[in-house]
Design a protein around this motif. Structure first.
Motif, mmCIF file in Angstrom:
data_model
loop_
_atom_site.group_PDB
_atom_site.id
_atom_site.type_symbol
_atom_site.label_atom_id
_atom_site.label_comp_id
_atom_site.label_asym_id
_atom_site.label_seq_id
_atom_site.Cartn_x
_atom_site.Cartn_y
_atom_site.Cartn_z
ATOM 1 N N PHE A 340 -31.931 -19.297 71.577
ATOM 2 C CA PHE A 340 -32.123 -17.665 72.150
ATOM 3 C C PHE A 340 -32.019 -16.868 70.865
ATOM 4 C CE2 PHE A 340 -31.408 -13.951 74.175
ATOM 5 C CZ PHE A 340 -32.444 -13.963 75.375
ATOM 6 N N LEU A 343 -35.290 -16.769 69.554
ATOM 7 C CA LEU A 343 -36.604 -15.871 70.169
ATOM 8 C C LEU A 343 -36.226 -14.323 70.142
ATOM 9 C CD1 LEU A 343 -38.377 -15.661 72.819
ATOM 10 C CD2 LEU A 343 -36.454 -15.521 74.273
ATOM 11 N N VAL A 344 -34.828 -13.840 69.954
ATOM 12 C CA VAL A 344 -34.698 -12.462 69.714
ATOM 13 C C VAL A 344 -35.272 -12.099 68.186
ATOM 14 C CG1 VAL A 344 -33.050 -10.649 69.363
ATOM 15 C CG2 VAL A 344 -32.649 -12.428 70.998
ATOM 16 N N THR A 347 -39.278 -12.235 68.441
ATOM 17 C CA THR A 347 -39.760 -11.274 69.477
ATOM 18 C C THR A 347 -39.600 -9.924 68.617
ATOM 19 O OG1 THR A 347 -39.033 -12.634 71.378
ATOM 20 C CG2 THR A 347 -39.511 -10.107 71.564
ATOM 21 N N THR A 348 -38.388 -9.474 68.201
ATOM 22 C CA THR A 348 -38.416 -8.212 67.457
ATOM 23 C C THR A 348 -39.223 -8.198 65.978
ATOM 24 O OG1 THR A 348 -36.001 -8.524 67.931
ATOM 25 C CG2 THR A 348 -36.895 -7.204 66.124
ATOM 26 N N THR A 363 -37.545 -3.724 71.720
ATOM 27 C CA THR A 363 -37.659 -4.819 72.401
ATOM 28 C C THR A 363 -36.474 -5.705 72.023
ATOM 29 O OG1 THR A 363 -40.228 -4.421 71.965
ATOM 30 C CG2 THR A 363 -39.255 -6.755 72.451
ATOM 31 N N GLY A 364 -36.218 -5.762 70.794
ATOM 32 C CA GLY A 364 -35.121 -6.651 70.633
ATOM 33 C C GLY A 364 -33.718 -6.319 71.463
ATOM 34 N N VAL A 367 -34.375 -7.396 74.880
ATOM 35 C CA VAL A 367 -34.188 -9.001 74.708
ATOM 36 C C VAL A 367 -32.591 -9.517 75.202
ATOM 37 C CG1 VAL A 367 -34.674 -11.178 73.995
ATOM 38 C CG2 VAL A 367 -36.474 -9.449 74.067
ATOM 39 N N GLU A 368 -31.956 -8.739 74.140
ATOM 40 C CA GLU A 368 -30.324 -8.884 74.016
ATOM 41 C C GLU A 368 -29.762 -8.580 75.488
ATOM 42 O OE1 GLU A 368 -27.894 -10.051 72.068
ATOM 43 O OE2 GLU A 368 -29.076 -11.010 70.724
ATOM 44 N N ALA A 370 -30.810 -8.571 78.145
ATOM 45 C CA ALA A 370 -31.340 -9.471 79.340
ATOM 46 C C ALA A 370 -30.548 -10.784 78.891
ATOM 47 C CB ALA A 370 -32.795 -9.633 79.363
ATOM 48 N N ARG A 371 -30.061 -11.112 77.576
ATOM 49 C CA ARG A 371 -29.545 -12.315 77.341
ATOM 50 C C ARG A 371 -27.992 -12.144 78.017
ATOM 51 N NH1 ARG A 371 -25.715 -14.202 73.842
ATOM 52 N NH2 ARG A 371 -25.632 -12.224 72.836
ATOM 53 N N TRP A 374 -28.059 -12.392 81.733
ATOM 54 C CA TRP A 374 -27.957 -13.712 82.136
ATOM 55 C C TRP A 374 -26.602 -14.454 82.052
ATOM 56 C CZ3 TRP A 374 -30.547 -16.865 85.007
ATOM 57 C CH2 TRP A 374 -30.321 -18.395 84.783
#
Length: 382
Positions: A340, A343-344, A347-348, A363-364, A367-368, A370-371, A374
């Motif tokens: 993960f 992924l960050v 993606t960033t 975006t970063g 995504v963080e 969202a992690r 979760w």
């Protein structure tokens, strides 16, 4: 025997500081000489500004915290032929914004929202951009560029690795002079020192055209990413020494005080720190050497200094920029990071490259978030 060993260590340390002092020329010179050659800005004001800021940084941080032009502002001013007043206005406004963010605590809050993976992603994107820019500059003479890049890259495997950079620069100037190639830059030795107050139109144009595009890059690369990298490079120092607030404060005051006297918009930078550290800079001595050199250039500006600077091959500067990009882009997380985390990072970096730095940062963060949500959901349902 011990005396010889100490002498060798001292020589290696000093050559490293000298080499590191000028390791960021691949970023610095093309933008600074572009402002002077293309826009006919005052070399005295620009070099004096960098010299004073570098000397202040040397004694404020006691480490090789770099001093660079604000890349977006400098590039747009050169590309669009903007006025000295717009450059001054952008520097003053950037300085004021950085000070407001620093003293209000907003910059510290922003830094806490960013995970190391987001900073690494931003550094990866900026590093790849520097490599691309370096390649374009090396294309001016591929053979010289590749030879210079190879010498700089493999210099780490020799006993005196920090001699490579000054040797490459010196040999590049000698080669350009000996074979009579056209200078990389057309510089005048008689450009006057320009002082003035920006007009109302220049203030408003600079705000939208220069300051807004630059702000995201400065906050991420010059403040937050530089803070993270400095703490990593110098773990023996107190972390507060390289806090985002201190970096924003020093850049803010430098621009606010020096821009009215003809200085370019200036900041720190993670790429500069990476390449200076790679070539041996470890203490305040490297930025002090750089600062004194800039001040001497400002005081002694004339046909001789202008002619010497114009002889630095563009391909050699490109090789320096490529090495800086590699150093900035690489991270240990690429080999030991969790899925993960990768992924960050990716993606960033991708959004930074495809859109812009501000979008990549946002975006970063998303995504963080969202992690974290979760992980919280898994904890509640397990």
């Amino acid at each position: 025997m011990r005396c010889k060993s100490n002498r060798f260590h001292n020589i290696n340390h000093f050559t490293g500081e000298c080499s590191g002092a000028f390791a960021d020329l691949g970023t610095f010179l093309p933008l600074v000489l572009g402002l002077i050659a293309v826009n006919h800005f005052s070399p005295q004001g620009i070099f004096m500004g960098f010299g004073l800021f570098a000397l202040f940084s040397a004694f404020y941080y006691r480490r090789p915290i770099p001093v660079q032009p604000m890349k977006v502002i400098a590039a747009l001013v050169i590309a669009q032929g903007l006025t000295p007043g717009m450059l001054q206005a952008s520097g003053i406004m950037m300085g004021a914004i950085l000070l407001i963010l620093a003293y209000s605590g907003a910059i510290s809050w922003m830094a806490k929202q960013l995970s190391p993976a987001i900073s690494i992603g931003i550094q990866l994107a900026i590093g790849l951009q520097l490599i691309w820019m370096g390649g374009e500059m090396m294309s001016d003479n591929w053979s010289i560029g590749i030879i210079a890049f190879g010498a700089l890259f493999f210099s780490r495997f020799i006993s005196l690795p920090y001699l490579a950079m000054p040797l490459v620069l010196g040999l590049g100037i000698l080669w350009q002079y000996t074979y009579g190639f056209a200078p990389s830059f057309t510089l005048s030795g008689t450009t006057p020192w320009q002082l003035g107050v920006p007009s109302l139109e220049e203030w408003s144009s600079a705000a939208g055209l220069l300051v807004l595009p630059q702000l995201a890059l400065t906050l991420t690369n010059a403040v937050i990413a530089t803070s993270a990298m400095a703490k990593e490079k110098f773990p023996q120092d107190k972390s507060e020494q390289f806090s985002p607030k201190r970096l924003a404060t020093s850049s803010g005051w430098a621009n606010l005080l020096l821009a009215p006297f003809g200085a370019a918009a200036m900041c720190h930078g993670a790429g500069g720190l990476a390449v200076q550290y790679h070539f041996g800079a470890r203490s305040w001595l490297a930025p002090a050497i750089f600062g004194i050199s800039c001040i001497l250039i400002a005081l002694c500006w004339g046909e001789g200094v202008a002619g010497l600077l114009s002889l630095i091959p563009l391909a050699v500067l490109g090789s320096l920029l490529g090495v800086a990009g590699l150093q900035l882009a690489w991270s240990k997380r690429f080999t030991d990071g969790k899925p993960f985390c990768m992924l960050v990072i990716m993606t960033t970096a991708a959004v930074c490259l495809l859109v812009n730095t501000a979008a990549g940062l946002a975006t970063g963060v998303l995504v963080e978030m969202a992690r974290r949500q979760w992980l919280l959901y898994k904890d509640l349902t397990s």
